[in-house]
Design a protein around this motif. Structure first.
Motif, PDB file in Angstrom:
ATOM      1  N   THR A 138       6.378 -35.389  21.149  1.00 34.88           N
ATOM      2  CA  THR A 138       7.765 -35.272  21.593  1.00 34.88           C
ATOM      3  C   THR A 138       8.567 -34.501  20.546  1.00 34.88           C
ATOM      4  O   THR A 138       7.994 -33.896  19.633  1.00 34.88           O
ATOM      5  N   ARG A 139       9.900 -34.524  20.674  1.00 37.46           N
ATOM      6  CA  ARG A 139      10.775 -33.845  19.708  1.00 37.46           C
ATOM      7  C   ARG A 139      11.869 -34.820  19.275  1.00 37.46           C
ATOM      8  O   ARG A 139      12.351 -35.619  20.087  1.00 37.46           O
ATOM      9  N   ASP A 140      12.272 -34.700  18.013  1.00 39.90           N
ATOM     10  CA  ASP A 140      13.354 -35.551  17.545  1.00 39.90           C
ATOM     11  C   ASP A 140      14.707 -34.923  17.849  1.00 39.90           C
ATOM     12  O   ASP A 140      14.781 -33.896  18.541  1.00 39.90           O
ATOM     13  N   SER A 141      15.778 -35.505  17.330  1.00 39.55           N
ATOM     14  CA  SER A 141      17.129 -35.017  17.631  1.00 39.55           C
ATOM     15  C   SER A 141      17.383 -33.616  17.094  1.00 39.55           C
ATOM     16  O   SER A 141      18.296 -32.923  17.538  1.00 39.55           O
ATOM     17  N   LYS A 142      16.559 -33.181  16.132  1.00 39.51           N
ATOM     18  CA  LYS A 142      16.693 -31.832  15.563  1.00 39.51           C
ATOM     19  C   LYS A 142      15.730 -30.846  16.216  1.00 39.51           C
ATOM     20  O   LYS A 142      15.511 -29.751  15.711  1.00 39.51           O
ATOM     21  N   LYS A 143      15.131 -31.264  17.330  1.00 42.25           N
ATOM     22  CA  LYS A 143      14.201 -30.440  18.100  1.00 42.25           C
ATOM     23  C   LYS A 143      12.867 -30.206  17.384  1.00 42.25           C
ATOM     24  O   LYS A 143      12.091 -29.335  17.779  1.00 42.25           O
ATOM     25  N   LYS A 144      12.610 -30.973  16.357  1.00 40.77           N
ATOM     26  CA  LYS A 144      11.364 -30.846  15.622  1.00 40.77           C
ATOM     27  C   LYS A 144      10.254 -31.605  16.347  1.00 40.77           C
ATOM     28  O   LYS A 144      10.461 -32.716  16.827  1.00 40.77           O
ATOM     29  N   LEU A 145       9.064 -30.988  16.429  1.00 41.05           N
ATOM     30  CA  LEU A 145       7.927 -31.653  17.056  1.00 41.05           C
ATOM     31  C   LEU A 145       7.495 -32.856  16.217  1.00 41.05           C
ATOM     32  O   LEU A 145       7.298 -32.738  15.007  1.00 41.05           O
ATOM     33  N   VAL A 146       7.361 -33.984  16.883  1.00 40.42           N
ATOM     34  CA  VAL A 146       6.963 -35.220  16.200  1.00 40.42           C
ATOM     35  C   VAL A 146       5.999 -35.996  17.081  1.00 40.42           C
ATOM     36  O   VAL A 146       5.836 -35.699  18.274  1.00 40.42           O
ATOM     37  N   ARG A 205       8.817 -35.978  33.777  1.00 36.97           N
ATOM     38  CA  ARG A 205       8.822 -37.438  33.906  1.00 36.97           C
ATOM     39  C   ARG A 205       7.404 -38.003  33.924  1.00 36.97           C
ATOM     40  O   ARG A 205       7.084 -38.973  33.231  1.00 36.97           O
ATOM     41  N   LEU A 206       6.544 -37.366  34.723  1.00 36.38           N
ATOM     42  CA  LEU A 206       5.181 -37.883  34.856  1.00 36.38           C
ATOM     43  C   LEU A 206       4.362 -37.672  33.585  1.00 36.38           C
ATOM     44  O   LEU A 206       3.546 -38.523  33.208  1.00 36.38           O
ATOM     45  N   THR A 207       4.572 -36.549  32.923  1.00 36.34           N
ATOM     46  CA  THR A 207       3.866 -36.309  31.663  1.00 36.34           C
ATOM     47  C   THR A 207       4.274 -37.343  30.623  1.00 36.34           C
ATOM     48  O   THR A 207       3.427 -37.937  29.929  1.00 36.34           O
ATOM     49  N   SER A 208       5.572 -37.593  30.523  1.00 37.12           N
ATOM     50  CA  SER A 208       6.065 -38.574  29.547  1.00 37.12           C
ATOM     51  C   SER A 208       5.539 -39.965  29.850  1.00 37.12           C
ATOM     52  O   SER A 208       5.077 -40.688  28.952  1.00 37.12           O
ATOM     53  N   LEU A 209       5.598 -40.365  31.126  1.00 40.17           N
ATOM     54  CA  LEU A 209       5.153 -41.710  31.495  1.00 40.17           C
ATOM     55  C   LEU A 209       3.649 -41.887  31.294  1.00 40.17           C
ATOM     56  O   LEU A 209       3.184 -42.953  30.871  1.00 40.17           O
ATOM     57  N   GLU A 213      14.752 -38.984  22.951  1.00 38.49           N
ATOM     58  CA  GLU A 213      15.869 -39.664  23.612  1.00 38.49           C
ATOM     59  C   GLU A 213      15.677 -39.716  25.120  1.00 38.49           C
ATOM     60  O   GLU A 213      15.948 -40.741  25.763  1.00 38.49           O
ATOM     61  N   HIS A 214      15.187 -38.592  25.704  1.00 38.78           N
ATOM     62  CA  HIS A 214      14.941 -38.578  27.146  1.00 38.78           C
ATOM     63  C   HIS A 214      13.853 -39.584  27.531  1.00 38.78           C
ATOM     64  O   HIS A 214      13.947 -40.245  28.572  1.00 38.78           O
ATOM     65  N   ILE A 215      12.813 -39.655  26.716  1.00 39.81           N
ATOM     66  CA  ILE A 215      11.714 -40.570  27.032  1.00 39.81           C
ATOM     67  C   ILE A 215      12.191 -42.015  27.000  1.00 39.81           C
ATOM     68  O   ILE A 215      11.911 -42.808  27.915  1.00 39.81           O
ATOM     69  N   ARG A 216      12.932 -42.394  25.968  1.00 40.60           N
ATOM     70  CA  ARG A 216      13.421 -43.771  25.875  1.00 40.60           C
ATOM     71  C   ARG A 216      14.389 -44.088  27.015  1.00 40.60           C
ATOM     72  O   ARG A 216      14.374 -45.184  27.582  1.00 40.60           O
ATOM     73  N   SER A 217      15.212 -43.103  27.384  1.00 41.28           N
ATOM     74  CA  SER A 217      16.140 -43.291  28.497  1.00 41.28           C
ATOM     75  C   SER A 217      15.391 -43.508  29.806  1.00 41.28           C
ATOM     76  O   SER A 217      15.789 -44.324  30.653  1.00 41.28           O
ATOM     77  N   GLU A 236      18.441 -50.666  25.906  1.00 38.77           N
ATOM     78  CA  GLU A 236      18.514 -49.432  25.124  1.00 38.77           C
ATOM     79  C   GLU A 236      18.254 -49.705  23.652  1.00 38.77           C
ATOM     80  O   GLU A 236      17.682 -48.859  22.946  1.00 38.77           O
ATOM     81  N   SER A 237      18.695 -50.838  23.170  1.00 40.24           N
ATOM     82  CA  SER A 237      18.422 -51.213  21.779  1.00 40.24           C
ATOM     83  C   SER A 237      17.007 -51.742  21.617  1.00 40.24           C
ATOM     84  O   SER A 237      16.385 -51.578  20.554  1.00 40.24           O
ATOM     85  N   ALA A 238      16.490 -52.371  22.669  1.00 37.46           N
ATOM     86  CA  ALA A 238      15.181 -53.010  22.579  1.00 37.46           C
ATOM     87  C   ALA A 238      14.038 -52.008  22.579  1.00 37.46           C
ATOM     88  O   ALA A 238      13.020 -52.225  21.915  1.00 37.46           O
ATOM     89  N   ILE A 239      14.183 -50.916  23.321  1.00 35.75           N
ATOM     90  CA  ILE A 239      13.101 -49.930  23.429  1.00 35.75           C
ATOM     91  C   ILE A 239      13.248 -48.917  22.294  1.00 35.75           C
ATOM     92  O   ILE A 239      14.246 -48.197  22.212  1.00 35.75           O
TER      93      ILE A 239
END
Length: 613
Positions: free
Chosen positions: A110-118, A94-98, A37-41, A137-140
């Motif tokens: 990354t991690r999903d909403s349940k904090k699981k590594l994905v 931020r820089l690692t994600s980008l 979620e943070h990455i998409r945001s 937000e819907s497009a990405i």
């Protein structure tokens, strides 16, 4: 002279410098995985030209010498140390994600909403994005590593982007092509030329925002001291986990190819036991922290420097001050660590032996873990001399003054620094007592207000009674009689002498019967037999038990080891018992501290006390 500059740099140039190794992370920066979620945001914010915060960099070299490592995912064979020019102090996540989303072709960790590594790939739905920024937000979106999105509990394929051809077909743009889309554009134009005009609108509206996006940069120059850099990092750290001096020194020593983590935690592959593992062989040393150990080393280092300065004829501010404060620990030289690590480890072991002599056998019973730091440092300096009767007596008195005077709570760096100097001087026949001995003062009324098990004085008095040889009411053993096999079953714990329920029936306030004056170390077995009975009743029951078999004189002798007046106890005289026990315990406190306590005629109890049990 300014120690920093501010400027701007394009997102593409910044990420290129990260991939090349020109910009890396200091080793004390922990690995970090941002959630999906943070990455998409973050991607949405850049697409909409929103600010995402400044990046703070440190010019490599200078006093702040840290081992560096590439950002997660960057090839370490390419991002070598010889290319390093700047270190990231703030902006790692931020820089690692980008970098992972926009540069690398492999899926993003990354991690999903349940904090699981994905693992995820990121895409932009072109048609949805073209509806306007409010739809970004819907497009990405993110999609699994196989790039197939399913629904109906995984039975039906909702979206398949597993090949470039399918990306073109569904008109989804891969985010790892944002900064250089030439290949993807050629494929789209060849496969779906009718879509290319629409794509160019998307490129102008969305992709150009990424390509022209500038990030504000705050750059600290190499003239900044290491302590200042560490302080700045902690002030701007958004990770929520404070760095310890251990983390920072680990990075510093790593620059000289020494692994402080291996030194402390050990390394089974390298056959290194580790200081922590060695200390934990002693029950009383199981909670010694790495930062505390480093403080002990810093006390020894600065004391040694002070002595050298004095011998060199330096005076006043020219003489090094003895300290264990954070900034001094951060400046601990590697050669000093290597010189003192073994003597201090041995000093901790000697401290554990000393503590057992004082009847401390569990970490939970220690009044102050912080007092272990100067104690271990002094033991490191003394070697086996601490066993000499005269020296042992002084250490014991200093130790108990610290506990019963309650002087080692809160910020104690200054007291530790003063104590190691003055205690060593006192041991070497200086006439003046250490400040902790001089400052210690125990008010008699304090006995009536000590009710919390976490209080240092409470723990100290409980142990002091055990040190004097208190015998269990049932087992008739002392704490020294217990070994590891029966420790848990027969160990002594603090319990009421006049039971709570009996006191309640007599109308005695809890603020009085919960005082340490009405507590003593006995076994669980003995406490169960006491129950809620009057002392006159449970004493008879205990004495007649088949496993006890004591006459009055025998039980009275055991009570005396607890500083309990048998006469008032057998008469169920609560007030007389409390007054007599206060006098008896104060006598033991005086002996331990080596100084008189003013005994008052009336027993004082205050309503403002430690937290009641």
């Amino acid at each position: 002279m300014s120690t920093f500059d501010s400027t701007k740099i394009s997102l593409k140039d910044l990420l290129d410098k990260i991939v090349s190794g020109e910009i890396q992370l200091p080793d004390f920066q922990r690995g970090w995985v941002w959630d999906d979620e943070h990455i998409r945001s973050l991607l949405v914010s850049i697409a909409r030209s929103f600010p995402v915060g400044a990046i703070m960099l440190l010019e490599a070299g200078g006093d702040a010498k840290f081992k560096a490592r590439p950002v997660e995912g960057v090839d370490p064979t390419q991002a070598t140390l010889d290319k390093l020019k700047k270190l990231i102090l703030d902006g790692q996540q931020r820089l690692t994600s980008l970098t992972q989303v926009l540069i690398f072709k492999q899926p993003v960790q990354t991690r999903d909403s349940k904090k699981k590594l994905v693992q995820r790939y990121y895409y932009i739905d072109i048609e949805t994005a073209l509806l306007g920024p409010e739809n970004y937000e819907s497009a990405i979106i993110s999609i699994d590593a196989n790039r197939i999105q399913k629904e109906n509990f995984g039975r039906d394929v909702k979206l398949d982007l597993s090949t470039p051809e399918k990306e073109y077909e569904h008109f989804y743009f891969p985010c790892n092509q944002i900064l250089n889309s030439d290949t993807w554009e050629q494929g789209l134009n060849k496969s779906y030329p009718d879509k290319f005009g629409r794509y160019m609108e998307f490129r102008f509206q969305v992709l150009n925002e990424f390509r022209s996006y500038d990030l504000p940069i705050i750059e600290l120059n190499r003239n900044n001291k290491k302590e200042a850099v560490c302080l700045v990092f902690e002030k701007v750290n958004k990770g929520g986990v404070d760095l310890s001096v251990f983390d920072l020194l680990t990075a510093t020593y790593a620059a000289d190819n020494v692994s402080l983590r291996d030194e402390w935690f050990g390394n089974t592959q390298e056959g290194i036991e580790g200081i922590q593992a060695h200390l934990r062989k002693q029950r009383l040393l199981r909670e010694v922290q790495s930062t505390e150990f480093l403080q002990g080393l810093t006390l020894l280092y600065t004391l040694e420097k002070r002595q050298q300065d004095s011998k060199a004829g330096k005076t006043g501010k020219q003489i090094t001050g003895v300290t264990a404060k954070r900034e001094a620990v951060l400046s601990l030289p590697l050669d000093t660590f290597q010189k003192w690590k073994l003597p201090l480890t041995q000093g901790y072991w000697k401290s554990a032996k000393f503590l057992r002599q004082q009847s401390f056998f569990s970490t939970s019973d220690l009044p102050y873990r912080t007092q272990l730091i100067p104690l271990a440092a002094v033991m490191a300096l003394l070697g086996d001399r601490w066993l000499e009767p005269k020296i042992h007596e002084k250490i014991t008195r200093w130790f108990w003054c610290g506990i019963l005077g309650e002087l080692y709570s809160g910020a104690v760096e200054s007291r530790m620094a003063l104590d190691i100097q003055e205690l060593i001087d006192w041991i070497e026949d200086a006439k003046e007592e250490p400040a902790t001995v001089r400052d210690a003062n125990f008010q008699p009324a304090r006995l009536g207000t000590l009710r919390s098990r976490t209080s240092a004085a409470y723990k100290g008095i409980n142990t002091l009674i055990q040190r004097e040889g208190s015998q269990d009411f049932f087992w008739k053993s002392t704490i020294r009689d217990l070994d590891e096999t029966d420790w848990e079953g027969r160990r002594l714990d603090i319990h009421h002498i006049f039971p709570k329920s009996w006191c309640d029936k007599q109308g005695i306030p809890a603020s009085r019967y919960n005082s340490i004056l009405n507590k003593t170390p006995i076994s669980f077995k003995a406490n169960r037999m006491i129950g809620g009975k009057a002392p006159s009743q449970y004493l008879v029951q205990l004495q007649k038990h088949d496993s006890v078999q004591l006459d009055d004189a025998g039980m009275n002798a055991i009570l005396a080891t607890h500083q309990i007046d048998a006469i008032t106890l057998r008469q169920d005289d609560f007030e007389g018992f409390m007054a007599s026990r206060q006098r008896m315990i104060l006598t033991k406190i005086e002996a331990a501290m080596g100084k008189p306590v003013l005994v008052m005629d009336d027993l004082a109890f205050s309503d403002v006390t430690d937290e009641e049990e």
